[in-house]
Scaffold this motif. Structure first.
Motif, mmCIF file in Angstrom:
data_model
loop_
_atom_site.group_PDB
_atom_site.id
_atom_site.type_symbol
_atom_site.label_atom_id
_atom_site.label_comp_id
_atom_site.label_asym_id
_atom_site.label_seq_id
_atom_site.Cartn_x
_atom_site.Cartn_y
_atom_site.Cartn_z
ATOM 1 N N SER A 73 -7.088 -2.015 5.186
ATOM 2 C CA SER A 73 -7.393 -1.063 3.989
ATOM 3 C C SER A 73 -5.577 -0.782 2.957
ATOM 4 C CB SER A 73 -7.451 -0.079 4.493
ATOM 5 O OG SER A 73 -8.974 -0.365 4.710
ATOM 6 N N PHE A 74 -4.318 -1.059 4.675
ATOM 7 C CA PHE A 74 -3.382 -1.096 3.896
ATOM 8 C C PHE A 74 -2.469 -1.967 2.739
ATOM 9 C CE2 PHE A 74 1.191 -2.337 5.108
ATOM 10 C CZ PHE A 74 2.083 -1.408 4.556
ATOM 11 N N GLY A 75 -2.572 -3.211 3.046
ATOM 12 C CA GLY A 75 -2.907 -4.320 2.117
ATOM 13 C C GLY A 75 -3.188 -4.035 0.816
ATOM 14 N N SER A 76 -4.233 -4.012 1.107
ATOM 15 C CA SER A 76 -5.122 -3.674 -0.030
ATOM 16 C C SER A 76 -4.827 -2.438 -1.354
ATOM 17 C CB SER A 76 -7.088 -3.133 0.006
ATOM 18 O OG SER A 76 -7.526 -4.660 0.612
ATOM 19 N N MET A 77 -4.623 -1.573 -0.358
ATOM 20 C CA MET A 77 -3.869 -0.078 -1.718
ATOM 21 C C MET A 77 -2.479 -0.373 -1.677
ATOM 22 S SD MET A 77 -5.787 2.213 1.480
ATOM 23 C CE MET A 77 -4.686 4.454 0.610
ATOM 24 N N LEU A 78 -1.541 -1.446 -1.134
ATOM 25 C CA LEU A 78 -0.089 -1.835 -1.874
ATOM 26 C C LEU A 78 -1.036 -1.964 -2.784
ATOM 27 C CD1 LEU A 78 1.660 -3.164 0.970
ATOM 28 C CD2 LEU A 78 1.993 -0.716 -0.735
ATOM 29 N N LEU A 79 -1.235 -3.471 -2.923
ATOM 30 C CA LEU A 79 -1.749 -4.062 -4.015
ATOM 31 C C LEU A 79 -2.554 -3.324 -5.037
ATOM 32 C CD1 LEU A 79 -3.346 -7.603 -3.076
ATOM 33 C CD2 LEU A 79 -1.671 -7.358 -4.339
ATOM 34 N N PRO B 61 3.278 -3.633 -10.203
ATOM 35 C CA PRO B 61 2.744 -4.526 -8.368
ATOM 36 C C PRO B 61 3.780 -4.973 -7.641
ATOM 37 C CG PRO B 61 2.248 -5.902 -10.726
ATOM 38 C CD PRO B 61 3.357 -4.431 -11.222
ATOM 39 N N VAL B 62 3.635 -5.291 -6.461
ATOM 40 C CA VAL B 62 4.179 -4.957 -4.947
ATOM 41 C C VAL B 62 3.679 -6.792 -4.919
ATOM 42 C CG1 VAL B 62 4.190 -5.249 -2.606
ATOM 43 C CG2 VAL B 62 3.609 -2.903 -4.550
ATOM 44 N N ASP B 63 5.139 -6.651 -4.630
ATOM 45 C CA ASP B 63 5.226 -8.801 -4.727
ATOM 46 C C ASP B 63 4.368 -9.014 -3.233
ATOM 47 O OD1 ASP B 63 5.960 -11.598 -3.620
ATOM 48 O OD2 ASP B 63 8.189 -10.981 -4.611
ATOM 49 N N ILE B 64 3.205 -9.951 -3.641
ATOM 50 C CA ILE B 64 2.145 -10.932 -1.837
ATOM 51 C C ILE B 64 3.683 -11.130 -1.194
ATOM 52 C CG2 ILE B 64 2.032 -12.840 -2.791
ATOM 53 C CD1 ILE B 64 -0.695 -10.812 -1.828
ATOM 54 N N LYS B 65 5.021 -11.696 -1.256
ATOM 55 C CA LYS B 65 5.703 -11.977 -0.242
ATOM 56 C C LYS B 65 5.673 -10.640 0.884
ATOM 57 C CE LYS B 65 8.463 -14.815 2.025
ATOM 58 N NZ LYS B 65 8.202 -14.610 2.784
ATOM 59 N N VAL B 66 6.025 -9.784 0.237
ATOM 60 C CA VAL B 66 6.263 -8.136 0.766
ATOM 61 C C VAL B 66 5.132 -7.598 1.088
ATOM 62 C CG1 VAL B 66 7.161 -5.825 0.202
ATOM 63 C CG2 VAL B 66 8.028 -7.397 -1.457
ATOM 64 N N ILE B 67 4.460 -7.964 1.041
ATOM 65 C CA ILE B 67 3.131 -7.490 1.858
ATOM 66 C C ILE B 67 2.450 -8.146 3.227
ATOM 67 C CG2 ILE B 67 -0.154 -7.123 1.622
ATOM 68 C CD1 ILE B 67 0.883 -6.497 -1.449
ATOM 69 N N LEU C 261 -7.066 -11.620 -2.786
ATOM 70 C CA LEU C 261 -7.027 -12.578 -4.395
ATOM 71 C C LEU C 261 -8.117 -12.294 -4.679
ATOM 72 C CD1 LEU C 261 -6.209 -15.124 -5.435
ATOM 73 C CD2 LEU C 261 -8.373 -16.564 -4.882
ATOM 74 N N HIS C 262 -9.327 -11.867 -4.045
ATOM 75 C CA HIS C 262 -10.243 -11.259 -5.098
ATOM 76 C C HIS C 262 -9.423 -10.191 -5.602
ATOM 77 C CE1 HIS C 262 -10.349 -8.658 -0.824
ATOM 78 N NE2 HIS C 262 -10.786 -7.848 -1.644
ATOM 79 N N ILE C 263 -8.662 -8.860 -5.419
ATOM 80 C CA ILE C 263 -7.936 -7.999 -6.016
ATOM 81 C C ILE C 263 -7.434 -8.422 -7.024
ATOM 82 C CG2 ILE C 263 -6.440 -6.145 -5.489
ATOM 83 C CD1 ILE C 263 -7.266 -5.330 -2.538
ATOM 84 N N MET C 264 -6.129 -9.136 -6.915
ATOM 85 C CA MET C 264 -5.830 -10.307 -7.598
ATOM 86 C C MET C 264 -6.327 -10.531 -9.060
ATOM 87 S SD MET C 264 -2.590 -11.672 -4.308
ATOM 88 C CE MET C 264 -2.087 -12.954 -6.110
#
Length: 147
Positions: free
Chosen positions: A94-100, A109-115, A132-135
């Motif tokens: 959820s944390f990763g999804s919410m960042l995106l 947008p938060v850089d996927i590398k940062v996440i 990927l599905h969120i992106m």
């Protein structure tokens, strides 16, 4: 934004992490920090042993993962959220999804590398494949705006 050190995703801070990537700094809101500091003042803790543990059992030891899972499920049930199939690891996802999501909502947008680094993934492709599905959802939204 305050920070909290995480030694390992599934172990207590006193344990040795499985890999160096498990030692990382995670941003923490000031509200979260204030709440943790408040809990530390009212919780029994084991500061006498020289640690900063906040959540402990009546025997002054950190709760087991199964105890934490039961507690999470009880909280979800009280909030009238179906807890079937929901566990502690889902909070991490959820944390990763919410960042995106929040990044796209605020047009920052938060850089996927940062996440990837915040989640402690060894390889950014793990993070990319997981989210990927969120992106893709947001990519199609941008394409629709341009049409």
């Amino acid at each position: 934004m305050e920070r909290i050190k995480i030694n390992d995703t599934y172990k207590w801070i006193t344990d040795t992490p499985k890999k160096p990537a498990s030692i990382r700094v995670i941003p923490m809101s000031n509200i979260a920090k204030e709440q943790l500091l408040y809990l530390k003042t009212i919780a029994p803790g084991n500061t006498a042993k020289g640690t900063d543990t906040i959540f402990v059992t009546e025997n002054n030891i950190p709760p087991s993962q199964s105890t934490l899972t039961r507690t999470l499920k009880a909280i979800l049930t009280r909030a009238e959220i179906n807890s079937d199939g929901f566990g502690l690891h889902d909070l991490r996802h959820s944390f990763g999804s919410m960042l995106l999501e929040k990044g796209w909502e605020t047009n920052q947008p938060v850089d996927i590398k940062v996440i990837s680094e915040l989640l402690g993934h060894d390889d950014v492709s793990t993070t990319y494949n997981t989210y990927l599905h969120i992106m893709n959802t947001h990519k199609s939204e941008v394409v629709n705006l341009l049409i």
